[in-house]
Design a protein around this motif. Structure first.
Motif, PDB file in Angstrom:
ATOM      1  N   ILE A  68      35.330  43.692  33.731  1.00 36.79           N
ATOM      2  CA  ILE A  68      36.508  43.328  32.922  1.00 36.79           C
ATOM      3  C   ILE A  68      36.925  41.901  33.235  1.00 36.79           C
ATOM      4  CG2 ILE A  68      38.950  43.801  32.512  1.00 36.79           C
ATOM      5  CD1 ILE A  68      38.284  46.785  33.030  1.00 36.79           C
ATOM      6  N   LYS A  69      36.934  41.532  34.507  1.00 35.75           N
ATOM      7  CA  LYS A  69      37.306  40.167  34.914  1.00 35.75           C
ATOM      8  C   LYS A  69      36.337  39.157  34.301  1.00 35.75           C
ATOM      9  CE  LYS A  69      39.351  37.039  37.657  1.00 35.75           C
ATOM     10  NZ  LYS A  69      38.728  35.788  37.386  1.00 35.75           N
ATOM     11  N   ALA A  70      35.050  39.475  34.262  1.00 39.05           N
ATOM     12  CA  ALA A  70      34.061  38.575  33.656  1.00 39.05           C
ATOM     13  C   ALA A  70      34.352  38.416  32.160  1.00 39.05           C
ATOM     14  CB  ALA A  70      32.650  39.107  33.876  1.00 39.05           C
ATOM     15  N   ASP A  71      34.719  39.500  31.479  1.00 42.38           N
ATOM     16  CA  ASP A  71      35.081  39.415  30.058  1.00 42.38           C
ATOM     17  C   ASP A  71      36.329  38.561  29.863  1.00 42.38           C
ATOM     18  OD1 ASP A  71      32.967  40.917  29.159  1.00 42.38           O
ATOM     19  OD2 ASP A  71      34.105  42.788  29.029  1.00 42.38           O
ATOM     20  N   ILE A  72      37.301  38.702  30.745  1.00 41.71           N
ATOM     21  CA  ILE A  72      38.521  37.895  30.662  1.00 41.71           C
ATOM     22  C   ILE A  72      38.166  36.421  30.786  1.00 41.71           C
ATOM     23  CG2 ILE A  72      40.661  37.293  31.864  1.00 41.71           C
ATOM     24  CD1 ILE A  72      40.862  40.311  32.625  1.00 41.71           C
ATOM     25  N   GLU A  73      37.351  36.084  31.771  1.00 36.55           N
ATOM     26  CA  GLU A  73      36.945  34.692  31.989  1.00 36.55           C
ATOM     27  C   GLU A  73      36.223  34.128  30.767  1.00 36.55           C
ATOM     28  OE1 GLU A  73      37.546  32.627  34.633  1.00 36.55           O
ATOM     29  OE2 GLU A  73      38.824  34.221  35.403  1.00 36.55           O
ATOM     30  N   LYS A  74      35.411  34.951  30.138  1.00 38.98           N
ATOM     31  CA  LYS A  74      34.632  34.516  28.988  1.00 38.98           C
ATOM     32  C   LYS A  74      35.517  34.253  27.763  1.00 38.98           C
ATOM     33  CE  LYS A  74      31.798  37.599  27.519  1.00 38.98           C
ATOM     34  NZ  LYS A  74      30.667  38.516  27.342  1.00 38.98           N
ATOM     35  N   HIS A  75      36.633  34.966  27.628  1.00 41.56           N
ATOM     36  CA  HIS A  75      37.461  34.872  26.426  1.00 41.56           C
ATOM     37  C   HIS A  75      38.779  34.131  26.614  1.00 41.56           C
ATOM     38  CE1 HIS A  75      34.794  38.250  25.358  1.00 41.56           C
ATOM     39  NE2 HIS A  75      34.887  37.712  24.161  1.00 41.56           N
ATOM     40  N   LYS A  76      39.038  33.575  27.765  1.00 39.53           N
ATOM     41  CA  LYS A  76      40.369  33.004  28.000  1.00 39.53           C
ATOM     42  C   LYS A  76      40.581  31.620  27.398  1.00 39.53           C
ATOM     43  CE  LYS A  76      39.837  31.020  32.578  1.00 39.53           C
ATOM     44  NZ  LYS A  76      40.352  31.050  33.920  1.00 39.53           N
ATOM     45  N   GLU A  77      39.572  30.998  26.867  1.00 40.07           N
ATOM     46  CA  GLU A  77      39.675  29.724  26.158  1.00 40.07           C
ATOM     47  C   GLU A  77      40.387  28.622  26.952  1.00 40.07           C
ATOM     48  OE1 GLU A  77      41.355  30.536  22.340  1.00 40.07           O
ATOM     49  OE2 GLU A  77      39.753  31.903  21.798  1.00 40.07           O
ATOM     50  N   LYS A  78      39.929  28.390  28.159  1.00 41.73           N
ATOM     51  CA  LYS A  78      40.382  27.285  28.999  1.00 41.73           C
ATOM     52  C   LYS A  78      41.857  27.327  29.377  1.00 41.73           C
ATOM     53  CE  LYS A  78      36.892  24.120  27.332  1.00 41.73           C
ATOM     54  NZ  LYS A  78      36.596  22.833  26.767  1.00 41.73           N
ATOM     55  N   LYS A  79      42.529  28.456  29.250  1.00 35.59           N
ATOM     56  CA  LYS A  79      43.915  28.504  29.703  1.00 35.59           C
ATOM     57  C   LYS A  79      44.009  29.383  30.941  1.00 35.59           C
ATOM     58  CE  LYS A  79      45.526  32.212  26.675  1.00 35.59           C
ATOM     59  NZ  LYS A  79      46.516  32.633  25.743  1.00 35.59           N
ATOM     60  N   GLU A  80      44.970  29.069  31.772  1.00 35.87           N
ATOM     61  CA  GLU A  80      45.165  29.804  33.015  1.00 35.87           C
ATOM     62  C   GLU A  80      45.872  31.122  32.711  1.00 35.87           C
ATOM     63  OE1 GLU A  80      44.817  30.721  36.894  1.00 35.87           O
ATOM     64  OE2 GLU A  80      43.996  28.942  35.943  1.00 35.87           O
ATOM     65  N   ILE A  81      45.215  32.228  33.012  1.00 34.87           N
ATOM     66  CA  ILE A  81      45.784  33.541  32.773  1.00 34.87           C
ATOM     67  C   ILE A  81      45.876  34.267  34.111  1.00 34.87           C
ATOM     68  CG2 ILE A  81      45.487  35.769  31.629  1.00 34.87           C
ATOM     69  CD1 ILE A  81      43.972  34.328  29.431  1.00 34.87           C
ATOM     70  N   PRO A  82      47.103  34.575  34.550  1.00 38.31           N
ATOM     71  CA  PRO A  82      47.234  35.303  35.815  1.00 38.31           C
ATOM     72  C   PRO A  82      46.615  36.696  35.733  1.00 38.31           C
ATOM     73  CG  PRO A  82      49.355  34.399  35.115  1.00 38.31           C
ATOM     74  CD  PRO A  82      48.398  34.227  33.979  1.00 38.31           C
ATOM     75  N   VAL A  83      45.958  37.081  36.810  1.00 36.86           N
ATOM     76  CA  VAL A  83      45.368  38.409  36.936  1.00 36.86           C
ATOM     77  C   VAL A  83      45.801  38.966  38.281  1.00 36.86           C
ATOM     78  CG1 VAL A  83      43.208  39.726  37.095  1.00 36.86           C
ATOM     79  CG2 VAL A  83      43.355  37.760  35.558  1.00 36.86           C
ATOM     80  N   VAL A  84      46.280  40.206  38.292  1.00 35.80           N
ATOM     81  CA  VAL A  84      46.568  40.899  39.544  1.00 35.80           C
ATOM     82  C   VAL A  84      45.823  42.224  39.520  1.00 35.80           C
ATOM     83  CG1 VAL A  84      48.817  39.823  39.939  1.00 35.80           C
ATOM     84  CG2 VAL A  84      48.700  41.969  38.697  1.00 35.80           C
TER      85      VAL A  84
END
Length: 162
Positions: A68-84
Motif C-alpha cells: 500500500i505504501k508503494a502505491d501511495i508513493e507511486k500516486h502522490k504526484e510529488k506532494k508530501e503526504i503524511p503517513v502513520v
C-alpha cells in the motif's frame, strides 16, 4: 457489522494548540479482503494523509502495508503526504508473535520515516496521540502572516503594547 469500502467518518481533533479544533474526514477501507490486494486508485490520489492499520497477530497484514505504501508513493504526484502506521493490539494478544511482528514494523517504519503507534481501537484514548500528531502535521501553526498589511498591523500592535 463491518464497515464497507465506502464508509466515511468525521472526527473533530483538538491539537492542543489553543485554537479551533481540526476536522478530519476519514475514509475507512475496512482492509483489503480476498483477491483485492490494492486500494482503488481514487483512494490514492485525493487524500491529504494516510493512516495504515495492521493487526500484529497477522503478519500478512503488515506485509500488505508495504505494498500500500508503494502505491501511495507511486500516486502522490510529488506532494508530501503524511503517513502513520497503527498497530491495533487487542487486549488478549499472545506476546511473542506480536512482539516479533511489531519489531519488524518498527524497523520498516524507521526505514520509511513513518511514525508507528501502538493502539487498541476499542480504547479511544489510545487513538488520541496518533490523530493529534497527524492533525498537527496537516494543519501547522501559522507563524507569519502571508498578508504584508496584516503583518505590519501586528508589528505596530506589539510595539504599542511594549
Amino acid at each position: 457489522m463491518h464497515p464497507t469500502i465506502a464508509d466515511i467518518y468525521v472526527a473533530s481533533v483538538d491539537t492542543g494548540r489553543g485554537g479551533a479544533r481540526e476536522t478530519l474526514c476519514i475514509y475507512d477501507t475496512a482492509g483489503l479482503q480476498g483477491e483485492q490486494q490494492q486500494l482503488p486508485r481514487h483512494y490514492l490520489q485525493f487524500p491529504d494523509a494516510f493512516v495504515l492499520v495492521y493487526d500484529p497477530m497477522d503478519p500478512r497484514s503488515l506485509d500488505m502495508l508495504a505494498d500500500i505504501k508503494a502505491d501511495i508513493e507511486k500516486h502522490k504526484e510529488k506532494k508530501e503526504i503524511p503517513v502513520v502506521v497503527l498497530a491495533n493490539v487487542r487486549a488478549r494478544a499472545a506476546p511473542n508473535p506480536v512482539e516479533k511482528v511489531m519489531d519488524r514494523a518498527n524497523i520498516w517504519c524507521q526505514r520509511e520515516r513513518i511514525k508507528h503507534y501502538t493502539v487498541n481501537a476499542m480504547e479511544r484514548p489510545s487513538l488520541y496521540e496518533p490523530f493529534t500528531s497527524l492533525c498537527a502535521r496537516l494543519h501547522p501553526m501559522q507563524t507569519k502572516s502571508t498578508f504584508p498589511q496584516l503583518r505590519q498591523v501586528m508589528q505596530n500592535r506589539q510595539k504599542s503594547e511594549a
